[in-house]
Write a protein that holds these residues in place. Structure first.
Motif, short mmCIF file in Angstrom:
data_model
loop_
_atom_site.label_atom_id
_atom_site.label_comp_id
_atom_site.label_asym_id
_atom_site.label_seq_id
_atom_site.Cartn_x
_atom_site.Cartn_y
_atom_site.Cartn_z
N HIS A 60 -62.52 -11.39 -0.95
CA HIS A 60 -63.29 -10.84 -2.07
C HIS A 60 -62.87 -9.39 -2.32
O HIS A 60 -62.70 -8.97 -3.47
N GLY A 61 -62.74 -8.62 -1.23
CA GLY A 61 -62.35 -7.23 -1.38
C GLY A 61 -60.97 -7.09 -2.00
O GLY A 61 -60.75 -6.26 -2.89
N PHE A 62 -60.01 -7.90 -1.53
CA PHE A 62 -58.66 -7.86 -2.09
C PHE A 62 -58.67 -8.24 -3.56
O PHE A 62 -58.06 -7.57 -4.40
N ARG A 63 -59.39 -9.32 -3.90
CA ARG A 63 -59.43 -9.79 -5.28
C ARG A 63 -59.97 -8.71 -6.21
O ARG A 63 -59.42 -8.45 -7.29
N ASN A 64 -61.04 -8.05 -5.82
CA ASN A 64 -61.67 -7.07 -6.70
C ASN A 64 -60.89 -5.76 -6.75
O ASN A 64 -60.91 -5.07 -7.77
N LEU A 159 -60.57 -18.61 -3.60
CA LEU A 159 -62.00 -18.44 -3.34
C LEU A 159 -62.82 -19.60 -3.88
O LEU A 159 -63.81 -20.02 -3.27
N SER A 160 -62.41 -20.16 -5.04
CA SER A 160 -63.20 -21.21 -5.67
C SER A 160 -63.23 -22.50 -4.86
O SER A 160 -64.06 -23.37 -5.12
N SER A 161 -62.36 -22.61 -3.86
CA SER A 161 -62.37 -23.81 -3.03
C SER A 161 -63.54 -23.81 -2.05
O SER A 161 -63.95 -24.87 -1.57
N THR A 162 -64.08 -22.63 -1.74
CA THR A 162 -65.19 -22.55 -0.78
C THR A 162 -66.38 -21.75 -1.30
O THR A 162 -67.51 -21.93 -0.82
#
Length: 287
Positions: A60-64, A159-162
């Motif tokens: 999440h941190g990397f994505r944002n 991320l959408s997989s989990t």
């Protein structure tokens, strides 16, 4: 993706209305602030607090981080390049996404996907007709934004997989808010009048756009999602022509036709594949 495209158009209109009056960092800060308020209310009323976990917090941190960097570079490039060239370079995102998804998510780059991407980018180039001297500082900044967006798309797919879409949206608002504040403080000014309304609409549009993308990526491969995103450009061009009297030439419809052809190729199921699947089902029934 239809919901995402509509939301991004609304977001673009808000950015156009506020551009030049508010600093980029300040717009991104209030966008994250209002998005956080809205998504927190949603979580409270639907009682889905259990969906917010820290299991994949590093991703999440990397994505944002890369998503915020992409947004900032995109707005910065708009001040360094003509808008047409910024859009042309922004829509190289599917190329970078396909390559990154192939390396990280092990998705296959099929002949249909390759044809769809080539047709889509050809349509963009026909519409915006960028100049030949593109690779200056502004162009490099715009290309950096495209790469950052591609990394963000790939992270969302993983991320959408989990993770539920509400969790992805919550972390988008929470993690980007302090980053945006650091950029907003040196040029801080309070919005006035109708600027508040546009900031609220941008916060809502940001949430709905990313929610729709997360849902789309849950249903299909990331390269299919970003290829459909090509339709955003002709729609934004039409809206700009209606609202801001910007010229809409014949090249818009030629480019849109190329992008539509790419989308149809990407979404169409191979005839041989259907026949083979039907044969397998018939064999299974016989057995």
């Amino acid at each position: 993706m239809s919901g995402s495209i509509f939301s991004f158009c609304l977001l673009a209109i808000g950015g156009r209305e506020l551009g030049g009056d508010l600093p980029v960092g300040l717009m991104l800060f209030f966008r994250s602030l209002f998005s956080l308020a809205f998504i927190s209310l949603v979580i409270f009323f639907i009682k889905e607090k259990s969906q917010i976990t820290i299991n994949r917090l590093p991703l999440h941190g990397f994505r944002n981080l890369v998503h915020f960097a992409g947004q900032y570079c995109w707005f910065l490039a708009m001040g360094l390049l003509p808008l047409a060239e910024v859009f042309a370079l922004e829509f190289t995102v599917p190329l970078w996404t396909a390559l990154i998804a192939a390396l990280v998510l092990k998705e296959k780059i099929t002949l249909r996907k390759s044809a769809a991407i080539v047709l889509g980018i050809s349509g963009v180039l026909v519409i915006v007709q960028p100049g030949v001297a593109m690779f200056d500082t502004g162009a490099l900044v715009a290309l950096a934004a495209a790469v950052f967006y591609a990394l963000a798309h790939t992270a969302v797919k993983s991320l959408s997989s989990t993770e539920k879409p509400v969790a992805i949206l919550f972390y988008m608002s929470v993690l980007q808010l302090p980053v945006a504040l650091c950029f907003a403080l040196p040029q801080w000014q309070w919005p006035e009048g109708i600027q508040w309304l546009w900031l609220v609409l941008m916060g809502l549009a940001a949430l709905s756009a990313h929610y729709c993308i997360a849902r789309a990526m849950l249903s299909t491969e990331v390269t299919t999602v970003v290829t459909l995103d090509f339709l955003r450009l002709p729609l934004i061009a039409l809206i700009a022509g209606l609202l801001y009297q910007e010229g809409v030439g014949f090249s818009l419809f030629v480019g849109a036709a190329l992008m539509l052809a790419g989308n149809l190729i990407n979404l169409a199921k191979p005839v041989a594949g259907k026949a083979q699947q039907a044969g397998k089902q018939q064999a299974a029934v016989s057995d």
